[in-house]
Write a protein that holds these residues in place. Structure first.
Motif, mmCIF file in Angstrom:
data_model
loop_
_atom_site.group_PDB
_atom_site.id
_atom_site.type_symbol
_atom_site.label_atom_id
_atom_site.label_comp_id
_atom_site.label_asym_id
_atom_site.label_seq_id
_atom_site.Cartn_x
_atom_site.Cartn_y
_atom_site.Cartn_z
ATOM 1 N N LEU A 1 31.048 53.870 61.797
ATOM 2 C CA LEU A 1 30.477 52.575 62.170
ATOM 3 C C LEU A 1 29.332 52.200 61.229
ATOM 4 C CD1 LEU A 1 30.679 53.246 65.989
ATOM 5 C CD2 LEU A 1 31.949 51.451 64.772
ATOM 6 N N ILE A 2 28.561 53.207 60.784
ATOM 7 C CA ILE A 2 27.501 52.961 59.811
ATOM 8 C C ILE A 2 28.119 52.532 58.488
ATOM 9 C CG2 ILE A 2 25.712 54.092 58.407
ATOM 10 C CD1 ILE A 2 25.172 55.860 60.959
ATOM 11 N N GLU A 3 29.241 53.184 58.106
ATOM 12 C CA GLU A 3 29.886 52.802 56.834
ATOM 13 C C GLU A 3 30.427 51.380 56.921
ATOM 14 O OE1 GLU A 3 32.671 55.580 55.091
ATOM 15 O OE2 GLU A 3 32.855 54.285 53.305
ATOM 16 N N MET A 4 30.979 50.999 58.079
ATOM 17 C CA MET A 4 31.486 49.623 58.242
ATOM 18 C C MET A 4 30.339 48.610 58.176
ATOM 19 S SD MET A 4 34.320 50.123 61.222
ATOM 20 C CE MET A 4 35.743 51.161 60.938
ATOM 21 N N THR A 5 29.189 49.018 58.700
ATOM 22 C CA THR A 5 28.004 48.139 58.625
ATOM 23 C C THR A 5 27.582 47.970 57.171
ATOM 24 O OG1 THR A 5 27.294 48.957 60.794
ATOM 25 C CG2 THR A 5 25.631 47.817 59.459
ATOM 26 N N ALA A 6 27.511 49.091 56.451
ATOM 27 C CA ALA A 6 27.119 49.045 55.033
ATOM 28 C C ALA A 6 28.111 48.195 54.238
ATOM 29 C CB ALA A 6 27.061 50.463 54.460
ATOM 30 N N LYS A 7 29.394 48.400 54.497
ATOM 31 C CA LYS A 7 30.427 47.659 53.751
ATOM 32 C C LYS A 7 30.318 46.162 54.056
ATOM 33 C CE LYS A 7 35.379 47.664 52.758
ATOM 34 N NZ LYS A 7 36.644 48.420 52.914
ATOM 35 N N GLY B 1 21.174 54.243 65.663
ATOM 36 C CA GLY B 1 19.748 53.885 65.676
ATOM 37 C C GLY B 1 18.919 54.868 64.860
ATOM 38 N N ASP B 2 19.254 56.159 64.959
ATOM 39 C CA ASP B 2 18.502 57.160 64.183
ATOM 40 C C ASP B 2 18.671 56.911 62.683
ATOM 41 O OD1 ASP B 2 17.644 58.286 66.502
ATOM 42 O OD2 ASP B 2 19.044 59.970 66.481
ATOM 43 N N TRP B 3 19.889 56.540 62.297
ATOM 44 C CA TRP B 3 20.139 56.251 60.870
ATOM 45 C C TRP B 3 19.422 54.966 60.456
ATOM 46 C CZ3 TRP B 3 22.288 52.399 57.798
ATOM 47 C CH2 TRP B 3 22.537 52.756 56.470
ATOM 48 N N MET B 4 19.463 53.951 61.333
ATOM 49 C CA MET B 4 18.830 52.670 61.004
ATOM 50 C C MET B 4 17.308 52.825 60.891
ATOM 51 S SD MET B 4 20.939 50.127 60.573
ATOM 52 C CE MET B 4 20.278 48.544 61.099
ATOM 53 N N LYS B 5 16.739 53.759 61.677
ATOM 54 C CA LYS B 5 15.281 53.941 61.603
ATOM 55 C C LYS B 5 14.859 54.257 60.172
ATOM 56 C CE LYS B 5 14.006 55.420 66.284
ATOM 57 N NZ LYS B 5 15.408 55.483 66.771
ATOM 58 N N VAL B 6 15.682 55.035 59.484
ATOM 59 C CA VAL B 6 15.334 55.464 58.120
ATOM 60 C C VAL B 6 15.827 54.456 57.082
ATOM 61 C CG1 VAL B 6 15.744 57.280 56.394
ATOM 62 C CG2 VAL B 6 15.437 57.891 58.826
ATOM 63 N N ASN B 7 16.982 53.818 57.342
ATOM 64 C CA ASN B 7 17.673 53.081 56.264
ATOM 65 C C ASN B 7 17.844 51.578 56.464
ATOM 66 O OD1 ASN B 7 18.604 55.509 54.581
ATOM 67 N ND2 ASN B 7 19.270 56.062 56.647
ATOM 68 N N SER B 8 17.261 51.021 57.555
ATOM 69 C CA SER B 8 17.589 49.621 57.859
ATOM 70 C C SER B 8 17.087 48.643 56.794
ATOM 71 C CB SER B 8 17.012 49.232 59.222
ATOM 72 O OG SER B 8 15.604 49.328 59.175
ATOM 73 N N GLU B 9 16.158 49.081 55.945
ATOM 74 C CA GLU B 9 15.673 48.186 54.871
ATOM 75 C C GLU B 9 16.838 47.779 53.958
ATOM 76 O OE1 GLU B 9 12.357 49.764 52.553
ATOM 77 O OE2 GLU B 9 13.009 48.575 50.819
ATOM 78 N N ALA B 10 17.862 48.640 53.895
ATOM 79 C CA ALA B 10 19.033 48.354 53.043
ATOM 80 C C ALA B 10 20.059 47.493 53.763
ATOM 81 C CB ALA B 10 19.678 49.669 52.613
ATOM 82 N N ILE B 11 19.788 47.177 55.054
ATOM 83 C CA ILE B 11 20.744 46.405 55.866
ATOM 84 C C ILE B 11 20.181 45.024 56.240
ATOM 85 C CG2 ILE B 11 21.926 46.335 58.119
ATOM 86 C CD1 ILE B 11 23.177 48.387 56.237
ATOM 87 N N TYR B 12 18.975 44.987 56.768
ATOM 88 C CA TYR B 12 18.400 43.721 57.242
ATOM 89 C C TYR B 12 18.073 42.790 56.070
ATOM 90 C CZ TYR B 12 17.599 46.244 61.684
ATOM 91 O OH TYR B 12 17.755 46.964 62.845
ATOM 92 N N ASN B 13 18.403 41.520 56.224
ATOM 93 C CA ASN B 13 18.083 40.508 55.199
ATOM 94 C C ASN B 13 18.540 40.941 53.810
ATOM 95 O OD1 ASN B 13 16.772 38.679 57.028
ATOM 96 N ND2 ASN B 13 15.170 40.254 57.178
ATOM 97 N N CYS B 14 19.721 41.573 53.777
ATOM 98 C CA CYS B 14 20.324 41.959 52.501
ATOM 99 C C CYS B 14 21.631 41.192 52.303
ATOM 100 C CB CYS B 14 20.593 43.461 52.469
ATOM 101 S SG CYS B 14 19.091 44.434 52.251
ATOM 102 N N GLU B 15 22.099 41.222 51.072
ATOM 103 C CA GLU B 15 23.286 40.417 50.738
ATOM 104 C C GLU B 15 24.116 41.114 49.657
ATOM 105 O OE1 GLU B 15 20.957 37.023 49.446
ATOM 106 O OE2 GLU B 15 21.383 37.493 47.347
ATOM 107 N N TYR B 16 25.190 40.490 49.248
ATOM 108 C CA TYR B 16 26.069 40.983 48.179
ATOM 109 C C TYR B 16 25.242 41.087 46.908
ATOM 110 C CZ TYR B 16 29.773 40.596 44.588
ATOM 111 O OH TYR B 16 30.576 40.795 43.494
ATOM 112 N N ALA B 17 25.292 42.242 46.246
ATOM 113 C CA ALA B 17 24.394 42.498 45.102
ATOM 114 C C ALA B 17 24.972 42.012 43.781
ATOM 115 C CB ALA B 17 24.088 43.995 45.018
ATOM 116 N N VAL B 18 26.184 41.503 43.749
ATOM 117 C CA VAL B 18 26.879 41.048 42.530
ATOM 118 C C VAL B 18 26.935 42.190 41.511
ATOM 119 C CG1 VAL B 18 27.181 39.114 40.940
ATOM 120 C CG2 VAL B 18 25.784 38.807 42.976
#
Ligand SMILES: C[C@@H]1N[C@@H](C(=O)NCc2ccccc2)[C@H](O)[C@@H]1O
Length: 449
Positions: free
Chosen positions: A296-302, A334-351
């Protein structure tokens, strides 16, 4: 171009603040809850093989028997604050809640039908405490609404006779009334998530649905409505007869994800996903593959790497409690997001070209790049290709910004970032910054151990 009256009224991404906020959510929670949670995919000891929230459509149950489940709706363990706390802990930024699913049972005391919580032993409004609890938790609420309503006498799968047409006119007014009622009772809702709009009867209502959508947008400026609500006058859904997305975001990614950026046609989108293969409502026997937190984390990242949001479904039990397996997944995510959510929130396709080790995301409005790693290269070297003239600054593990990772330019605009992380059991993130005017080999620290 075909001259359309009821096609898309806008092309491209909505530029307003409400939609910018939606675009940055990253991770959401879906809640499927209603009478179907009481049988939970089982009836008289026999399991129903379809999706639990569709059990009414199962031949094994007389429709009136299912409909009388209203007299059993008394979720003594329902706790809106606990649901919101679970979503908060998981790191969800928005929640989509079923107000009425296909069976027509309303979780709010609608005055346009008797088939609501008001006429159940529970009596009380379910939606209001949920909206209040999620708002208090800082999680935006989207209201799911099924147009298809198996309980309403005026519902038709198609309009074949004059009688059908008259019945359906009444149904259309009922639908309009309920939607205006929902936006009036729950004014903080940020959007409507429409479902049950695929049958011919509704697909033929291009003009009515278009006018209704415009009326709802006027009633609640900024409201977010996806591509599943209405068809154009040629019956085209999601994309109109000129190939333009109808609505504010593509709502077709149900239990599936896009593979590459071309698949999303430059639109906003979200993916809604079940934890089992195909169960939205509570199903006692969760058969088949149950997705792990890792998946589910990988699907979120993708999803975020391709410019969308990921929405994980929860199907609370008939008594109102969330099942322990879903609570466990929420904790792990949630435990993973605590450490890594900066890479998820307000992020977009990096081209940037996708690489085998995982997914790139880019912080919106900045040149910060995140590498979300799901497959560690045996040699510890992470390939990064940048557009010409783009430089790369120092790279570091997101969880340990003090560690300067060695960057080796292996050919023009192609680098290896070195990071040996043998103990990694969870996906992790490496971050770096880009700069547009590359001064070759001057934009990053030479290796420091
Ligand atoms: C979000 C899900 N949508 C409902 C559903 O019936 N999906 C199956 C379906 C999906 C797309 C076209 C037709 C039918 C499911 O019951 C969930 O509510």
């Amino acid at each position: 171009k075909i001259n359309l009256v009821h096609g898309a009224h806008r092309d491209g991404k909505r530029p307003d603040e409400a939609m910018k906020k939606w675009r940055g959510y990253g991770l959401g929670q879906f809640i499927h809850w209603g009478l179907y949670a009481i049988p939970g995919g089982e009836w008289n000891g026999k399991t129903y093989n379809g999706a639990a929230e569709w059990i009414r459509s199962w031949d094994g149950i007389p429709k009136s028997t299912y409909d009388s489940l209203i007299y059993k709706f008394n979720p003594v363990n329902f706790d809106a604050k606990a649901w919101a706390a679970t979503a908060k802990q998981m790191g969800a930024k928005y929640v989509t809640i079923t107000t009425k699913h296909h069976d027509g049972f309303c979780l709010w005391p609608s005055k346009y039908t008797d088939y609501t919580v008001a006429n159940s032993p529970w009596k009380k409004d379910i939606i209001k405490p949920l909206v209040d609890a999620y708002d208090a938790a800082g999680i935006d609420v989207i209201l799911y609404f099924s147009v298809m309503d198996w309980n309403h006498p005026g519902w038709r799968y198609d309009i074949k006779t004059e009688a059908d047409s008259i019945a359906f006119e009444g149904f259309k007014q009922f639908t309009r009334n309920q939607l205006i009622e929902l936006l009036t009772l729950y004014p903080t809702a940020k959007g409507l998530w429409f479902d049950g709009t695929w049958d011919k009867s509704w697909v033929k209502q291009a003009a009515f649905a278009d006018e209704l959508e415009q009326e709802l947008r006027k009633l609640r400026p900024g409201i977010i409505i996806g591509s599943r609500f209405r068809a154009d006058e040629y019956g085209k859904r999601h994309f109109d007869s000129n190939g333009v997305l109808i609505g504010d975001y593509e709502q077709g990614w149900e239990r599936k994800l896009p593979e590459k950026i071309a698949d999303v046609h430059g639109n906003d989108w979200d993916c809604v996903m079940t934890v089992p293969e195909n169960q939205w409502g509570y199903n006692k026997a969760w058969k088949g593959h149950i997705k792990t937190a890792f998946e589910l984390i990988e699907m979120t990242a993708k999803s975020v790497s391709l410019g969308g949001n990921f929405v994980m479904n929860f199907g609370p039990q008939g008594d109102g409690a969330i099942r322990k397996e879903e609570l466990q997944l929420a904790k792990e995510i949630g435990d993973w997001m605590k450490v890594n959510s900066e890479a998820i929130y307000n992020c977009e396709y990096a081209v940037l070209d996708k690489q085998d080790w995982g997914y790139f995301t880019k912080k919106t409005g900045s040149n910060k790049i995140y590498m979300l790693v799901f497959n560690t290269p045996i040699n510890g070297k992470y390939r990064v290709k940048l557009p010409a003239k783009m430089g790369i600054s120092m790279a570091a593990p997101l969880s340990n910004p003090g560690v300067k990772l060695k960057i080796e330019e292996i050919k023009a605009n192609e680098y290896f970032i070195e990071f040996n992380n043998p103990s990694a059991k969870q996906p992790f993130v490496i971050t770096f910054e880009t700069d547009t005017d590359k001064k070759s080999n001057q934009n990053y620290e030479k290796a420091k151990t």
